[in-house]
Structure formats: structure tokens, C-alpha cells
Design an enzyme around this catalytic site. Structure first.
Site, mmCIF file in Angstrom:
data_model
loop_
_atom_site.group_PDB
_atom_site.id
_atom_site.type_symbol
_atom_site.label_atom_id
_atom_site.label_comp_id
_atom_site.label_asym_id
_atom_site.label_seq_id
_atom_site.Cartn_x
_atom_site.Cartn_y
_atom_site.Cartn_z
ATOM 1 N N HIS A 141 25.556 25.433 -26.507
ATOM 2 C CA HIS A 141 25.166 25.834 -24.873
ATOM 3 C C HIS A 141 24.862 27.119 -24.672
ATOM 4 O O HIS A 141 25.373 28.017 -24.799
ATOM 5 C CB HIS A 141 26.130 25.484 -23.989
ATOM 6 C CG HIS A 141 27.012 24.066 -24.219
ATOM 7 N ND1 HIS A 141 28.331 23.909 -23.911
ATOM 8 C CD2 HIS A 141 26.413 22.896 -24.467
ATOM 9 C CE1 HIS A 141 28.417 22.394 -23.990
ATOM 10 N NE2 HIS A 141 27.395 21.737 -24.361
ATOM 11 N N ASP A 179 32.425 18.182 -23.816
ATOM 12 C CA ASP A 179 30.833 17.761 -24.619
ATOM 13 C C ASP A 179 30.999 17.669 -26.102
ATOM 14 O O ASP A 179 31.337 18.619 -26.522
ATOM 15 C CB ASP A 179 29.727 18.868 -24.016
ATOM 16 C CG ASP A 179 28.492 18.229 -24.298
ATOM 17 O OD1 ASP A 179 28.093 17.039 -24.470
ATOM 18 O OD2 ASP A 179 27.589 19.071 -24.714
ATOM 19 N N SER A 233 29.825 25.730 -27.901
ATOM 20 C CA SER A 233 29.685 26.340 -26.819
ATOM 21 C C SER A 233 30.259 27.779 -26.507
ATOM 22 O O SER A 233 29.944 28.643 -27.436
ATOM 23 C CB SER A 233 30.352 25.456 -25.636
ATOM 24 O OG SER A 233 30.070 25.872 -24.121
#
EC number: 3.1.1.61
Length: 354
Positions: free
Chosen positions: A202, A298, A176
Site C-alpha cells: 500500500h 486487505d 502495508s
């Protein structure tokens, strides 16, 4: 309290961002500038924790302003980009120059869009405030290194290797905040012709195709945005598109990509957990999993399931992360076999395939 300066030539966008920031707990907009000149003085006087910066501004554009700011006063910066190809390319260039993250300007076609956008902006600002910023000579050297790598890479189309079957090895990587540069490092450091690499970074819809193309231009292996149902090949990395979850699937004997525009998982689509879960189910002990820099959790649970299925798992260490969030959660869960600095990750993945 996180102190934010907004830089955007659009009055409506400045007003929207000010309202969102001032409406969130733990942060405040301390100033809003319409151009680079005003922004320079404001940042010098107010010393904000985070800057949101429009990519495309009249006069000195966001890229040039960012380059100068990172040399003189490195500050965690979120790029706010239009949804055009030129806007997404410029935003990715900004990440190379040291920006922490990027977000597209909102469409606001539904009543719920504003609340969703406010949530996303707030999450990015919190992540940026916790980020380690690479500025000055480090950012310049990193950018120069990419240009040299691109210049010296052999020209011509790269050919993918043989098709991957259910007996093949697979590598799954999730990232991310800070991940665009981390992924570049990992892929460039891998040797030989690796098995298929599935990547979940992401990133907003409209940015992932440009991101994959930029990686493809500077990496020895082929890098592309994943497509529904396409067979996986050795020597190729597949980036999850910003609009869909990416999963490992099989058609007959062959591994293929599966894309699903199903609801977000852990507030993300694409989600690292979705990717890791699919690899755990289908590849098991034939897989390697790596979780890189990023805010939130995540991928942590998915990496644990990969490890439980027999996969070898890796996490980026805290000193080399821009934001030590996702790796920290995975380590705390017991999902990680090896914790590595970013500079070792690519080579170690190659070694683990032996």
C-alpha cells in the site's frame, strides 16, 4: 484519544490537517508547528501519540528532524510529501529512518477529494498510533546495514532469469504499514534465483517507482515497478504501481502482469486481495503467499483463497510487525500455514520452494 502534532511550513496545509484531525472521532490536533525548532519544543512539551511531518521544509528539513527525533524521542511519524520525484525519494528515505508511513499532499481537484484525503489521513493516524516504532540506535543500524549492502553488492545491471510459464512457481507478497522495510528484509534474505515475486505494498501513486528502484539497489534480485502485459521472469520482483491493481495473468504459456485502474478494493488500490485472488486462480498449488505487517484486513481473504487452492501460506508474527493488523486477520480466518518472525521469512520462502 489520539493526540497529534502537525509539522508543516505551509499555513494552508497546517490548517487543513488540523481541521481534518479535529473532525475525526478519537483524535485531536494538540499543536501545529511551522518549522523544526517550534516542532522540537512542541513535541517535548505535549508528548503526542503521532506526528505528521512535512518532508521538505526550510532550514532543517523533515529528514534531519526525523533522524534527530528518532534518536532522542522516538514517536510514530507520518511523512507528508510533495508529489515530485525528490519528494518521493525523501519520503522513502524517511521510512528507512523510522517513519511509520507516507502520504502525498492532496491535489483537491474534485469536491470528493477532500473527503477521500481526510479518510486516508485518519486511517494512517490510527495505524501510526498502534505502531511499534524503531528508533534510536536500531534505526541507525538498520540504515547503516542498507548502505553496506548497497556498497558491497556487485555493480552492473542485473539480468532477469528465464521467462515464467504456467508451470512455474510464483510468490505473492502483500504489506502495508511498515511494509517497506519488511519487504527489504524478505527480499535480501532470499537465496538463489527465486521464481517471479509479485508485491502489493500500500503506497500512494508516484512513490512506487522510487520504492522499487531503492529495493533494486540493495537486493540481489532485480526489483522493478510492474508494467502492463510484461512477461514475468525468474530472479525478478514486480511492485504494484500506486495507481493500479496488480494481478497475475497469462498470455499463451507465459505468465504476465496485469494492471487495472479499477475501483479500490478494501479501500485500497493496489489491493492485496486482488493480487492474491489472481494467484489463487491461476497458480494454485504452485504458489507461495505471504502477508506482512500492516493495518486493516486487505489480503486476509485472498490469502485464504490461496491456501484453499493449494498454495503454501505465511504470515509475519506479531512481535516483528510494525502493525499487527493484516496478518492477525489472516491468521484468525485460518488462511495461514506458518507464522514467522520477519527475520525468518525470506529464508523460509526460499526453503519452501525446494
Amino acid at each position: 484519544m489520539i493526540r497529534v502534532v502537525v509539522v508543516d511550513d505551509s499555513m494552508s496545509m497546517r490548517t487543513l490537517l488540523e481541521r481534518i484531525i479535529n473532525g475525526c472521532d478519537g483524535m485531536t490536533c494538540v499543536g501545529a508547528a511551522e518549522d523544526a525548532s517550534a516542532a522540537r519544543e512542541m513535541i517535548r512539551a505535549l508528548d503526542p501519540d503521532v506526528v505528521t511531518l512535512d518532508v521538505e521544509m526550510p532550514g532543517m528539513d523533515g529528514l534531519e528532524f526525523l533522524r534527530r527525533m528518532m534518536l532522542l524521542k522516538p514517536t510514530p511519524t507520518i511523512m507528508v510529501s510533495g508529489r515530485t520525484t525528490s519528494g518521493s525519494d525523501a519520503a522513502l528515505r524517511a521510512l528507512e529512518l523510522g517513519a511509520v508511513d507516507v502520504i502525498a499532499k492532496p491535489l483537491l481537484t474534485r469536491p470528493a477529494d477532500l473527503a477521500d484525503y481526510a479518510r486516508d489521513i485518519a486511517e494512517l493516524i490510527r495505524g501510526a498510533a498502534a505502531a511499534r516504532v524503531k528508533g534510536g540506535a536500531l534505526a541507525a543500524a538498520s540504515s547503516a546495514g542498507r548502505e553496506r549492502a548497497c556498497a558491497h553488492r556487485p555493480r552492473g545491471a542485473k539480468k532477469a532469469g528465464i521467462a515464467a510459464t504456467r508451470l512455474s512457481r510464483v510468490i505473492a507478497i502483500g504489506a502495508s504499514t511498515g511494509g517497506t522495510e519488511a519487504l527489504r528484509t524478505v527480499l535480501q534474505d532470499m537465496s538463489g534465483t527465486p521464481p517471479p515475486i509479485l508485491i502489493c505494498q500500500h503506497m500512494p501513486e508516484g512513490f512506487t517507482a522510487s520504492f522499487a528502484a531503492r529495493l533494486d539497489a540493495i537486493c540481489g534480485i532485480r526489483v522493478k515497478e510492474a508494467e502492463q502485459g510484461e512477461p514475468l521472469h525468474y530472479g525478478c520482483a514486480y511492485v504494484a504501481p500506486g495507481h493500479s491493481h496488480l494481478s497475475l495473468a497469462a498470455t499463451g504459456r507465459l505468465y504476465v502482469c496485469r494492471l487495472e485502474a479499477s475501483p479500490p478494493v478494501n479501500r485500497h488500490r493496489p489491493s492485496v486481495d486482488v493480487l492474491f485472488d489472481s494467484v489463487a486462480r491461476l497458480a494454485g498449488k504452485r504458489a507461495l503467499g505471504a502477508i506482512l505487517t500492516g493495518m486493516g484486513k486487505d489480503g486476509a481473504a485472498g490469502l485464504l483463497r490461496m491456501r484453499a487452492s493449494g498454495a503454501r501460506t505465511f504470515a509475519q508474527d506479531e512481535p516483528s510487525c510494525v502493525v499487527f493488523g493484516m496478518p492477525k486477520e489472516a491468521i484468525a480466518m485460518g488462511a495461514v500455514d506458518e507464522i514467522l518472525p520477519l527475520a525468518r521469512m525470506g529464508a523460509r520462502l526460499s526453503e519452501a520452494l525446494q
